[in-house]
Structure formats: C-alpha cells, structure tokens
Scaffold this active site. Sequence first.
Site, PDB file in Angstrom:
ATOM      1  N   PHE A 158     -28.249  -4.114   7.541  1.00 52.68           N
ATOM      2  CA  PHE A 158     -27.070  -4.857   7.987  1.00 52.68           C
ATOM      3  C   PHE A 158     -25.801  -4.250   7.391  1.00 52.68           C
ATOM      4  O   PHE A 158     -25.830  -3.621   6.334  1.00 52.68           O
ATOM      5  CB  PHE A 158     -27.165  -6.344   7.635  1.00 52.68           C
ATOM      6  CG  PHE A 158     -27.093  -6.663   6.156  1.00 52.68           C
ATOM      7  CD1 PHE A 158     -25.882  -6.974   5.549  1.00 52.68           C
ATOM      8  CD2 PHE A 158     -28.250  -6.682   5.379  1.00 52.68           C
ATOM      9  CE1 PHE A 158     -25.815  -7.284   4.198  1.00 52.68           C
ATOM     10  CE2 PHE A 158     -28.192  -6.994   4.027  1.00 52.68           C
ATOM     11  CZ  PHE A 158     -26.971  -7.300   3.441  1.00 52.68           C
ATOM     12  N   CYS A 159     -24.700  -4.440   8.123  1.00 55.62           N
ATOM     13  CA  CYS A 159     -23.386  -4.051   7.619  1.00 55.62           C
ATOM     14  C   CYS A 159     -22.488  -5.275   7.684  1.00 55.62           C
ATOM     15  O   CYS A 159     -22.960  -6.396   7.520  1.00 55.62           O
ATOM     16  CB  CYS A 159     -22.822  -2.851   8.377  1.00 55.62           C
ATOM     17  SG  CYS A 159     -22.749  -3.022  10.173  1.00 55.62           S
ATOM     18  N   TRP A 160     -21.180  -5.089   7.927  1.00 54.50           N
ATOM     19  CA  TRP A 160     -20.271  -6.228   7.892  1.00 54.50           C
ATOM     20  C   TRP A 160     -20.502  -7.179   9.067  1.00 54.50           C
ATOM     21  O   TRP A 160     -20.686  -8.370   8.886  1.00 54.50           O
ATOM     22  CB  TRP A 160     -18.833  -5.738   7.861  1.00 54.50           C
ATOM     23  CG  TRP A 160     -17.794  -6.778   8.191  1.00 54.50           C
ATOM     24  CD1 TRP A 160     -16.822  -6.699   9.135  1.00 54.50           C
ATOM     25  CD2 TRP A 160     -17.625  -8.067   7.573  1.00 54.50           C
ATOM     26  NE1 TRP A 160     -16.065  -7.848   9.151  1.00 54.50           N
ATOM     27  CE2 TRP A 160     -16.532  -8.705   8.204  1.00 54.50           C
ATOM     28  CE3 TRP A 160     -18.308  -8.754   6.572  1.00 54.50           C
ATOM     29  CZ2 TRP A 160     -16.092  -9.982   7.866  1.00 54.50           C
ATOM     30  CZ3 TRP A 160     -17.871 -10.036   6.212  1.00 54.50           C
ATOM     31  CH2 TRP A 160     -16.781 -10.629   6.852  1.00 54.50           C
TER      32      TRP A 160
END
Length: 360
Positions: free
Chosen positions: A92-94
């Site tokens: 996951f990222c932002w």
Amino acid sequence: MIKEITVQELSTLGQPILVDVRSEGEFSEATIPGAISLPVFNNEERAQVGTTYTQSSQSQARELGLSIIGPKLPDLVKRVGELAKNGPLVLFCWRGGMRSKSLATVVDLMGIPVYRLQGGYKAYRAQLVEYFEAKLPFQVVVLRGNTGVGKTELLKQLRVDGYPAIDLEKLANNRGSVFGAMGLGSPPSQKKFEGMLYEELESFKKFSYIIVECESKRIGRVTLPPTLYKAMQEGIQILQYDSLENRVQRLLKEYTSVPCALQEIGVALERLIKTLGHVKVKELRALLETNSLDEFTKQLLVDYYDKLYAYPNEASSEYAFYINYVEPVKALKELECYLDEKVALPGGESPLLGIRYSAK
C-alpha cells in the site's frame, strides 16, 4: 495476477504482511500498525517527483519516477519475495496510487502473489476516523488511584490472564505525569497513537468491555479520542489503593532504572515551582542531591501527587468496586472475579473461568 483488497477485507487474510511503500517520512508520521517500511522513493526523491508534477507535468513526473525506481527494482523485489514467505503480501501507499501499483506490477510479473490495498493508507485512516466518531461498542472499566499504587502493573497482569486491558500510557509512550516521558524515547504522532489504539480495540471486539487506567484527555503529546474519553467518564469506576511505603518503593524501582534518572528528575522539578513554590522545590532538590530518594519520593507523593489526584488511600463506597493492592495476587483475583461476575455480559468472554460467562 494482482489482487485488489479493501481495508474491510484485510482481516480475512489472517495475518497479512503489510508493506508500506511510502517514504520513510510518511511511514514515521503514521502507518497501519504492524506494517513494514519498504519505500519506493525516499523523502528527497518523493519531493523531487512531487515538484516535477506540480511545476512541469504528470508525464515528466512519471519519467523521473521511473528513472529513480528502475535501479532499485531488483533489491525491492528480492525483499518483497522474502517477506511473501511469511504470509499474504499486501502493498500500500498513500491512496492506492502509482507507487504501490508500479511495485505490485513488477512483483506480480516475477510470480510472487501480491495484494494491493485499495485506497491505501488514506482508506485505513478514513475507517479509523469513522470508528472513533461513533459511540464505542464497549463498556469501559476504569482503574483509579493515586500515583504509585500499581495500576499499570495490574493492567499488565490482567492482560496476561486474558482480560481486555489496554495500557494507554504505553501506547502514548508517556506515564501521564510531570516525569512521564523519562527514559521512554520519542512519543508517537497523534495519527500513529490512534492507529495503535484502534487495533487494540479491534483485538478485543469479542468482549463487551475494556479495562483502562484513568487518564486526562491528554497523555504527553497525544490526545484521547473524545468518544473514548467520554466512555471512560461514564464507565465503571474502580478504586485501587496501596500503602505509602509500597508506593514509594514501586516508584523508586521504576524510575531509578532509567539511565540518568536523577538528572532528568532534577530538571523536571523546575516545572513544579508554580504549584509547590520555590521553598518546597528547593527542599526536594536537596533531598535529591543527597540521594535521600525514599524521603524525596514520599514527600513528592504526599505534598504533590496525592493532593493533585485526591483519591482515597483506603476503601471507599463512592466507587463501584475497590481493591487493596497491598497483596497484589489477592487483589488481582478479587478484581478478576468482579469482572467475571459483575461486568461481563451474558455470552461474553470469561478468561478467569476459561468458559463463556452465563448469567446465574
């Protein structure tokens, strides 16, 4: 094939390996508790890509990003492959954008099963905020008592015995007093604190209640969610008390184990001048400097903490229940019996008995 997964579906994976591919700065500010940091861009690189996106164009930012991530891919994929051996892998990222998508694509091409979190950390944060905006699904049992009576010690033992006890001070990395931060290192950010607290509450959702120590709205640098603080004020209040001598020895054991404790205590004393006055603080400082630690601690308890919190140091019918912690084992057993017989709802968990609690 890359599998998309929502925040709500994460629990269906059992124990997923969460991999945060954001920069180290973003990770340090807040992440999903238990996540592993594996940044696609470091802080400086992320700033460069962001500046290019803003001042030039999206296509140029993508080209720059590709040139940065390209040389890193072999090491990133190797690390991801190692992590994938330990359980279902979730990147996951932002907000579920290019960073997680680009790495997930390469990982998938290498034959490593991978999930990508839809909405990224932003979706997790939204779920957390929504949770704390609603009324908590627990009755809250609150341990109250003067400084040094062993509330944290009791919470720890309750947890060992399977009860839903949450040490808020441990999560906040602060003991909740003028000397609260001594030897504990940096406190978490507000977002990180709320994330850890949310995960604690979720882990106890099979219970009808939780047990915490009484705290003010603020613990060190973090603030309790209003819904939790309100539930604590409205919850079952339990008084814990102990002898002055036991309290003194308990505090001495805890604080003198901290490196450079006496120096830090000396500095913190300055913050008590407004409350105790120059004369009393000077007297306390003299005791500290002559290593009269028993008397120093005793006077600090009697002249400052006991007046500040003003809890009874004896049994009191003003509380739903009270325990004398002079004999810790006996007190623990009494409290656990009370929790099982008076607090747990029909059908709720009863760790002491090892069976489901049922009303008599």
